[in-house]
Design a protein around this motif. Sequence first.
Motif, PDB file in Angstrom:
ATOM      1  N   UNK A 240      -9.026 -37.210 -35.011  1.00  0.00           N
ATOM      2  CA  UNK A 240      -8.613 -36.879 -36.385  1.00  0.00           C
ATOM      3  C   UNK A 240      -7.160 -36.430 -36.475  1.00  0.00           C
ATOM      4  N   UNK A 241      -6.430 -36.530 -35.365  1.00  0.00           N
ATOM      5  CA  UNK A 241      -5.032 -36.083 -35.343  1.00  0.00           C
ATOM      6  C   UNK A 241      -4.095 -37.262 -35.592  1.00  0.00           C
ATOM      7  N   UNK A 257      -5.255 -36.793 -39.882  1.00  0.00           N
ATOM      8  CA  UNK A 257      -5.341 -38.237 -40.084  1.00  0.00           C
ATOM      9  C   UNK A 257      -6.664 -38.618 -40.744  1.00  0.00           C
ATOM     10  N   UNK A 258      -7.687 -37.782 -40.534  1.00  0.00           N
ATOM     11  CA  UNK A 258      -9.009 -38.026 -41.110  1.00  0.00           C
ATOM     12  C   UNK A 258      -9.547 -36.740 -41.725  1.00  0.00           C
ATOM     13  N   UNK A 259     -10.189 -36.862 -42.885  1.00  0.00           N
ATOM     14  CA  UNK A 259     -10.832 -35.707 -43.501  1.00  0.00           C
ATOM     15  C   UNK A 259     -12.200 -35.439 -42.879  1.00  0.00           C
ATOM     16  N   UNK A 260     -12.831 -36.491 -42.353  1.00  0.00           N
ATOM     17  CA  UNK A 260     -14.129 -36.315 -41.711  1.00  0.00           C
ATOM     18  C   UNK A 260     -13.957 -35.614 -40.360  1.00  0.00           C
ATOM     19  N   UNK A 261     -14.922 -34.766 -40.029  1.00  0.00           N
ATOM     20  CA  UNK A 261     -14.860 -33.991 -38.788  1.00  0.00           C
ATOM     21  C   UNK A 261     -15.996 -34.446 -37.886  1.00  0.00           C
ATOM     22  N   UNK A 270     -14.022 -25.791 -33.255  1.00  0.00           N
ATOM     23  CA  UNK A 270     -12.587 -26.062 -33.210  1.00  0.00           C
ATOM     24  C   UNK A 270     -12.022 -26.340 -34.599  1.00  0.00           C
ATOM     25  N   UNK A 271     -12.788 -27.062 -35.436  1.00  0.00           N
ATOM     26  CA  UNK A 271     -12.285 -27.373 -36.766  1.00  0.00           C
ATOM     27  C   UNK A 271     -13.380 -27.182 -37.819  1.00  0.00           C
ATOM     28  N   UNK A 272     -13.002 -26.632 -38.961  1.00  0.00           N
ATOM     29  CA  UNK A 272     -13.907 -26.512 -40.099  1.00  0.00           C
ATOM     30  C   UNK A 272     -13.233 -27.117 -41.327  1.00  0.00           C
ATOM     31  N   UNK A 273     -13.977 -27.220 -42.398  1.00  0.00           N
ATOM     32  CA  UNK A 273     -13.445 -27.841 -43.616  1.00  0.00           C
ATOM     33  C   UNK A 273     -12.269 -27.054 -44.203  1.00  0.00           C
ATOM     34  N   UNK A 274     -12.236 -25.739 -43.976  1.00  0.00           N
ATOM     35  CA  UNK A 274     -11.177 -24.924 -44.567  1.00  0.00           C
ATOM     36  C   UNK A 274      -9.910 -24.890 -43.727  1.00  0.00           C
TER      37      UNK A 274
END
Length: 418
Positions: A240-241, A257-261, A270-274
Amino acid sequence: MTFIDLFAGAGGLSEGFIQAGYTPIAHVEIDSAACKTLKTRSCYYYLRENHRYDVYLDYLSGKITRDELYNHLPESEHAKIINSAISTENNEQIFSQINNSLNGREVDLIIGGPPCQAYSVVGRSRSADGMQNDARNYMYLEYVKYLNYYRPKMFVFENVLGLQSAQNGKYLTDMQQKFRKSGYEIEVFRLNARAFGVLQNRVRLIIVGCHIDVGANIPDLKQINFMTDKKFLVADLFTDLPALQNGEGSFKRCNYAKNTINEYLVASGIRSQEDVLTQHVTRPHNDQDLEIYRIAITKWLSGQQRLDYADLPKHLKTHKNETAFTDRFKVVGADLNASHTMVAHISKDGHYYIHPDLKQNRSISIREAARIQSFPDNYYFEGYKSNLGSRTAAFRQIGNAVPPLMAKQIAAKMKEML
């Protein structure tokens, strides 16, 4: 439950314990850039808990300065970050500062590990006397003083595998004796971060101690296998980078690069929507290094072959010694279930951590290194100067850190015992 973090670095060990529900009383660290990282992290937690996360995002976006961010942090939180060398000369002052933050509470745990350079095999090989006269060999004696002063219920001591062989095991044996003399039952674990959900083969010694008065059992950390049944790959850290060339990127907020996780980024925390993306920035490389990187990546993509330095064309060789460190150029294998070990040398150059995408042809970014170490995307690594990012300081802090995801699993297991 409360804890003190000694030799805290950028706070990887602390982060895991905080995520597991522990409360930090103090972080003691000699490096001022790492202390700023700890303070910025304190701002993150304080602002999020007080529904002011927007202020933290403003900082990551460059809308406010670091000093303006720190103005939102109460003095009681500032006081928890102690920028000082742990030493006989400074300990009384450090004790006093910690006691002010305790407000009558007890210390449940002490965590941390002294600098590892004196014990590491590489460090000893590069030293004229094998690090025998390095004062850092005996920093564990300072750690023992804090155990004797605060008498925590348990402690966690982290260090490199080289501790087992340094001076034929003399230091490790003496540590064990000192810990037991201070009233602690101990167990020494040899653990790989991969077993704790980290996509990295990083083997370290973890010594866990439990005070004999507590009567709790030392948890068997070897039984932890977090997410090892999943088919996650190192590529899951990068998908997603946004693509970058060497010398590109931004220290401040930029777009994913991507909104989907993907599943791994969610499960690891490591990553959340916020979250917002920061410090996805790469170091510049000269033409010679870029040519070597292309060769290394091409070999890796042709059946996971590693580049041997001795096999490089003559015009690309700059080192006379072709037998030592033959793998000084190494690709981070996206198609593996774990990266090779992240170390602080990445602050000097990126040759050992080449991005696997031939189109990008560069070493990994600060954020990619942080993700390999399992740091959340909302973790910001500070430099020495106000509002100026520092690749060197960030890479060094990341390379020296305990992976937070590993620390979290250890913390949760210890919580069960307590």
